[in-house]
Design a protein around this motif. Structure first.
Motif, short mmCIF file in Angstrom:
data_model
loop_
_atom_site.label_atom_id
_atom_site.label_comp_id
_atom_site.label_asym_id
_atom_site.label_seq_id
_atom_site.Cartn_x
_atom_site.Cartn_y
_atom_site.Cartn_z
N ARG A 1 0.83 -1.20 0.00
CA ARG A 1 0.00 0.00 0.00
C ARG A 1 0.87 1.26 0.00
O ARG A 1 1.93 1.30 0.59
N ASP B 1 -6.29 8.37 6.45
CA ASP B 1 -7.71 8.47 6.79
C ASP B 1 -8.16 7.27 7.62
O ASP B 1 -8.91 7.41 8.60
N LYS B 2 -7.70 6.08 7.26
CA LYS B 2 -8.07 4.89 8.03
C LYS B 2 -7.49 4.93 9.44
O LYS B 2 -8.15 4.54 10.41
N GLN C 1 -3.05 9.41 1.40
CA GLN C 1 -4.22 9.99 2.04
C GLN C 1 -5.16 8.91 2.58
O GLN C 1 -5.65 9.01 3.71
N GLN C 2 -5.45 7.87 1.79
CA GLN C 2 -6.36 6.81 2.26
C GLN C 2 -5.79 6.09 3.47
O GLN C 2 -6.54 5.73 4.39
N TYR C 3 -4.49 5.88 3.49
CA TYR C 3 -3.85 5.20 4.63
C TYR C 3 -4.04 6.01 5.90
O TYR C 3 -4.43 5.46 6.95
N LYS D 1 -14.38 17.24 5.75
CA LYS D 1 -12.92 17.31 5.75
C LYS D 1 -12.53 18.78 5.66
O LYS D 1 -12.55 19.37 4.59
#
Length: 576
Positions: A91, A99-100, A95-97, A172
């Protein structure tokens, strides 16, 4: 044909030529794009920066205490970063990392609507509000109806407020469009006084609102807007998180910050936006308070006979007093402080308040030892301090306290003799080369480094100006140019001049050439002095010279005889 840069050229007659061309192209590209040195030295420092950038507003409990899947947030980041370096983490850490991770580790009430519950389900909900929220939650959201509703609504009930909170907490705020909606929500809360009407619900909204205001402040500063103007435009919203009376007092204050220490402390402790707004103000006040407190305890200690054990105990007590100052954590760890060594101000760089306490005591200790001849003088000390400075402290101390400083001073004196360094630039260069060895001998040798920098560095301008002016005439002391030229010759041949910065030496030599021209009854060429205030201040004293004949001036008539006892030289003034 030109070969691709990454393809190996053919061997043969043109092979060496192509290889040379590739080498030149590689050298040019490396010069065009030099690599930037990374600031993060260790992996822990890099992870700390990632936490500061991506998890703003998170309390320490969520970073180092809360455990998810057997790891804290910091441990999770360290593990994933190491796996990413080893190639075992497919991975992208983007940003997605983050966010989780924010969803997993954030506080339950400040980051989700889990704690927002409707007290009475029978309360009516405005149909216009429902339609506005539905429009704002589409795949291509339209927040215009919701913003218009928040601007015009007169009152809302607890059910509507909970629904709005669920929507707000999903925004956000780092997105510009969503930030505008969040700021409109904050204005509605302030206008309708909802923070007083729904106090329990507003507690869950505070961290989100604080983050929104911090982002808004960052955008305001990026647009080069003054912080006071930002506070004036958002005063009603800021008062939702900051004490209103303290905010008004601080913004209306025009004098020194020392008189408003308590309001500033309350503001930076109330919310993150207060810390971001007023941290620089508090830091300037804290720096002065810390140094004043340390200086007072140093003066109290150096009275009467003291032992080495008492010297260390005094530093421990002083450090405890410094740690007890409010908001001391806001003080930058790395900064430059001003110490007084035998009446002379010197600048010293410190990395913590502990080092500041240690160097402050050492500065007073070494000054006392040098004045009482218990400590060998540094060879630059005579030029910096003078021959007989007054002894401020009457105190008896054992010689063992001065042993580390004496060993380091002997080491640097021998290094200067071996290197033959005669100018200030060379002295500073050689001291920096052996500084690590000197700090091993004496951990407080930064005091001596401050002395050397003060004498040989850029801060010698005013001292050298006073030495030059002592050679020149003054309104109450008229001297001929010949006498001033002799005094300047003695100055430029002395050790103090040799230790000065090279740029300063060139300025003094320029003044010397001007005085020599006046001594030969010639008009000096002042072109090189234009636009230099340091030279202009000195040249303005040329009008007080006593000369036997006026020097010819460009564009004027011939010279003439001067009256006895009168200043016959023309007033030469260079504009600043």
């Amino acid at each position: 044909p030109f070969w691709p840069p990454r393809e190996r050229p053919r061997t043969g007659a043109c092979g060496p030529l192509l290889q040379q061309r590739h080498m030149v192209a590689g050298a040019a590209s490396s010069k065009a794009k030099p690599k930037k040195a990374s600031r993060c030295v260790t992996r822990e420092q890099l992870i700390a920066k990632k936490i500061a950038d991506n998890f703003k507003g998170f309390p320490s409990e969520c970073i180092d205490v809360k455990v998810v899947a057997g790891l804290t947030l910091r441990q999770t980041l360290l593990r994933d970063y190491q796996l990413h370096l080893d190639g075992k983490e497919p991975r992208a850490l983007g940003q997605q990392y983050y966010d989780k991770l924010r969803a997993a580790f954030r506080p339950p009430l400040s980051a989700s609507a889990a704690g927002v519950k409707v007290a009475d389900s029978s309360l009516p909900v405005s149909p216009r509000l429902v339609q506005a929220i539905l429009a704002a939650r589409r795949q291509h959201p339209d927040r215009g109806p919701l913003v218009a509703w928040m601007q015009t609504v007169k009152d809302i009930n607890q059910s509507e407020f909970c629904g709005l909170m669920r929507f707000w907490l999903g925004l956000k705020v780092r997105c510009t469009k969503q930030l505008a909606c969040a700021m409109e929500a904050a204005r509605m809360i302030a206008r309708l006084k909802l923070h007083e009407k729904f106090q329990d619900e507003f507690k869950a909204l505070k961290p989100w609102l604080d983050e929104a205001l911090e982002v808004a402040l960052t955008r305001s500063r990026s647009a080069h807007t003054d912080d006071k103007q930002f506070c004036a435009l958002n005063a009603d919203v800021l008062q939702l998180l900051l004490p209103a009376a303290d905010l008004r007092m601080v913004l209306a204050h025009t004098g020194t910050y020392v008189t408003i220490v308590e309001p500033l402390t309350r503001l930076v402790s109330a919310a993150g936006v207060g810390l971001k707004l007023f941290s620089s103000w508090v830091q300037s006040v804290l720096g002065d308070r810390v140094q004043v407190m340390i200086d007072g305890m140093v003066q109290d200690f150096f009275r009467g006979a003291r032992s080495a054990e008492e010297y260390l105990e005094a530093q421990v007590r002083c450090q405890a007093a410094v740690d007890g100052i409010g908001c001391i954590d806001l003080l930058p760890s790395k900064r430059t402080i001003s110490l007084t060594y035998r009446g002379q101000k010197i600048a010293v760089a410190v990395r913590s308040t502990q080092e500041q306490v240690q160097l402050s005591f050492a500065c007073a200790l070494k000054g006392l030892g040098a004045a009482r001849q218990q400590l060998e003088l540094l060879w630059v000390e005579t030029f910096l301090v003078g021959d007989n400075p007054p002894i401020v402290h009457e105190c008896e101390l054992p010689d063992a306290l001065f042993a580390p400083a004496a060993a380091a001073r002997r080491r640097v004196r021998q290094a200067m003799l071996d290197s033959g360094a005669a100018t200030g630039d060379l002295v500073q260069l050689h001291v920096q080369k052996i500084l690590s060895d000197l700090l091993v001998l004496d951990s407080t040798f930064k005091v001596e480094v401050g002395m050397i920098t003060e004498l040989c560095g850029e801060g010698t301008g005013e001292r050298m100006k006073s030495l030059v002016l002592a050679c020149l005439p003054a309104p109450a002391r008229r001297v001929p140019p010949e006498t001033a030229a002799q005094s300047l010759n003695r100055l430029t041949s002395g050790e103090a001049f040799k230790l000065a910065e090279r740029t300063l030496q060139e300025r003094v030599k320029l003044i010397q050439s001007y005085v020599n021209s006046l001594a030969m009854l010639q008009a000096p060429d002042l072109t090189a002095a234009l636009g230099q205030p340091w030279l202009a201040d000195i040249i303005n004293y040329f009008q007080y010279f006593l000369v036997g004949e006026t020097p010819p001036v460009a564009g004027g008539g011939g010279g003439g005889r001067a009256r006895a006892g009168a200043a016959a030289a023309p007033a030469i003034v260079v504009g600043k």
